[in-house]
Design a protein around this motif. Sequence first.
Motif, PDB file in Angstrom:
ATOM      1  N   GLN A  54       2.034  -1.647   4.638  1.00 15.46           N
ATOM      2  CA  GLN A  54       0.987  -3.301   5.032  1.00 15.46           C
ATOM      3  C   GLN A  54       0.985  -3.538   3.292  1.00 15.46           C
ATOM      4  OE1 GLN A  54      -1.373  -2.144   7.358  1.00 15.46           O
ATOM      5  NE2 GLN A  54      -0.481  -3.374   8.918  1.00 15.46           N
ATOM      6  N   ALA A  89      -0.459   3.914   1.021  1.00 15.32           N
ATOM      7  CA  ALA A  89      -1.097   5.403   1.435  1.00 15.32           C
ATOM      8  C   ALA A  89      -2.072   4.152   2.048  1.00 15.32           C
ATOM      9  CB  ALA A  89      -2.139   6.370   0.519  1.00 15.32           C
ATOM     10  N   ASP A  90      -2.361   4.490   3.715  1.00  7.73           N
ATOM     11  CA  ASP A  90      -3.823   3.754   4.079  1.00  7.73           C
ATOM     12  C   ASP A  90      -5.173   4.134   3.584  1.00  7.73           C
ATOM     13  OD1 ASP A  90      -1.930   4.538   6.436  1.00  7.73           O
ATOM     14  OD2 ASP A  90      -3.144   6.015   7.230  1.00  7.73           O
ATOM     15  N   ALA A 124       0.625  -1.655  -0.293  1.00  8.70           N
ATOM     16  CA  ALA A 124       0.096  -0.185   0.337  1.00  8.70           C
ATOM     17  C   ALA A 124       1.150   1.044   0.198  1.00  8.70           C
ATOM     18  CB  ALA A 124      -0.582   0.095   1.444  1.00  8.70           C
ATOM     19  N   ASP A 161     -10.272  -5.118   7.814  1.00 14.42           N
ATOM     20  CA  ASP A 161      -9.400  -4.483   8.699  1.00 14.42           C
ATOM     21  C   ASP A 161      -8.893  -2.880   7.757  1.00 14.42           C
ATOM     22  OD1 ASP A 161     -10.459  -5.408  10.617  1.00 14.42           O
ATOM     23  OD2 ASP A 161      -8.417  -6.251  11.066  1.00 14.42           O
ATOM     24  N   PRO A 162      -8.798  -1.848   8.199  1.00 13.93           N
ATOM     25  CA  PRO A 162      -8.027  -0.464   7.462  1.00 13.93           C
ATOM     26  C   PRO A 162      -6.697  -1.044   7.258  1.00 13.93           C
ATOM     27  CG  PRO A 162      -8.826   0.319   9.508  1.00 13.93           C
ATOM     28  CD  PRO A 162      -9.068  -1.249   9.392  1.00 13.93           C
ATOM     29  N   ILE A 163      -5.884  -0.994   6.426  1.00 13.94           N
ATOM     30  CA  ILE A 163      -4.373  -1.356   5.706  1.00 13.94           C
ATOM     31  C   ILE A 163      -3.270  -0.213   5.951  1.00 13.94           C
ATOM     32  CG2 ILE A 163      -2.935  -1.575   3.600  1.00 13.94           C
ATOM     33  CD1 ILE A 163      -5.554  -3.574   2.458  1.00 13.94           C
ATOM     34  N   LYS A 164      -2.490  -0.385   6.337  1.00 14.37           N
ATOM     35  CA  LYS A 164      -1.521   1.129   6.161  1.00 14.37           C
ATOM     36  C   LYS A 164      -0.910   1.021   5.524  1.00 14.37           C
ATOM     37  CE  LYS A 164      -2.804   2.675  10.754  1.00 14.37           C
ATOM     38  NZ  LYS A 164      -3.840   3.668  10.540  1.00 14.37           N
ATOM     39  N   SER A 165       0.059   2.400   5.086  1.00 12.20           N
ATOM     40  CA  SER A 165       0.815   2.563   4.419  1.00 12.20           C
ATOM     41  C   SER A 165       2.060   1.744   4.250  1.00 12.20           C
ATOM     42  CB  SER A 165       1.121   4.303   3.844  1.00 12.20           C
ATOM     43  OG  SER A 165       2.511   4.261   2.725  1.00 12.20           O
ATOM     44  N   SER A 182     -10.215  -8.604   3.328  1.00  7.49           N
ATOM     45  CA  SER A 182      -9.557  -7.559   3.788  1.00  7.49           C
ATOM     46  C   SER A 182      -9.656  -6.354   4.271  1.00  7.49           C
ATOM     47  CB  SER A 182      -7.836  -6.813   2.308  1.00  7.49           C
ATOM     48  OG  SER A 182      -7.636  -7.106   1.844  1.00  7.49           O
ATOM     49  N   PRO A 191      -8.226   3.048   4.459  1.00  9.98           N
ATOM     50  CA  PRO A 191      -9.792   2.472   5.806  1.00  9.98           C
ATOM     51  C   PRO A 191     -10.397   2.092   4.037  1.00  9.98           C
ATOM     52  CG  PRO A 191      -9.798   5.245   4.291  1.00  9.98           C
ATOM     53  CD  PRO A 191      -8.764   4.477   4.495  1.00  9.98           C
TER      54      PRO A 191
END
Length: 137
Positions: A68, A25-26, A23, A62-66, A60, A28
């Motif tokens: 990840q 960027a984040d 990723a 849950d939010p993915i953080k930059s 997927s 959500p």
Amino acid sequence: MPTGALERLNSSINNSATIAEIAGADIPGPAHKAVMYDTNGNVVVATSGDVAIGTVLSSSLDPIKSGQGVHIAIKYIVLMEVGGAVAKGDLVTVNATGQAQTAEEGDFIFGRAFEAATAAGQVVQVQINQMGYMPTA
């Protein structure tokens, strides 16, 4: 046994319908959203007019953080969140938040809806076709 460039080409063929990327960027609420590559080769949510590469897998939640990992469906029939009403059989494009919407004149066609939706946020089956742009009248 082949060596050199030919060996590398044969060893890099991926017949999977999914890929794993990083990723940029984040992201959500990532499940069922369309994504594209950013200028660094990482994935971000696709927006209106962008040529998406695929959709984030259903697992997927849950939010993915930059930075990840992101698992993406890149071919066949996928689940995709819609941004509004879509009819079964509609050609779809990607809206500003990575959702499917009915393609209009000049839009890049991401795929075809195989189910109808009546409201934003619903998830439908979409066949990824990446057919180019809707013709102008």
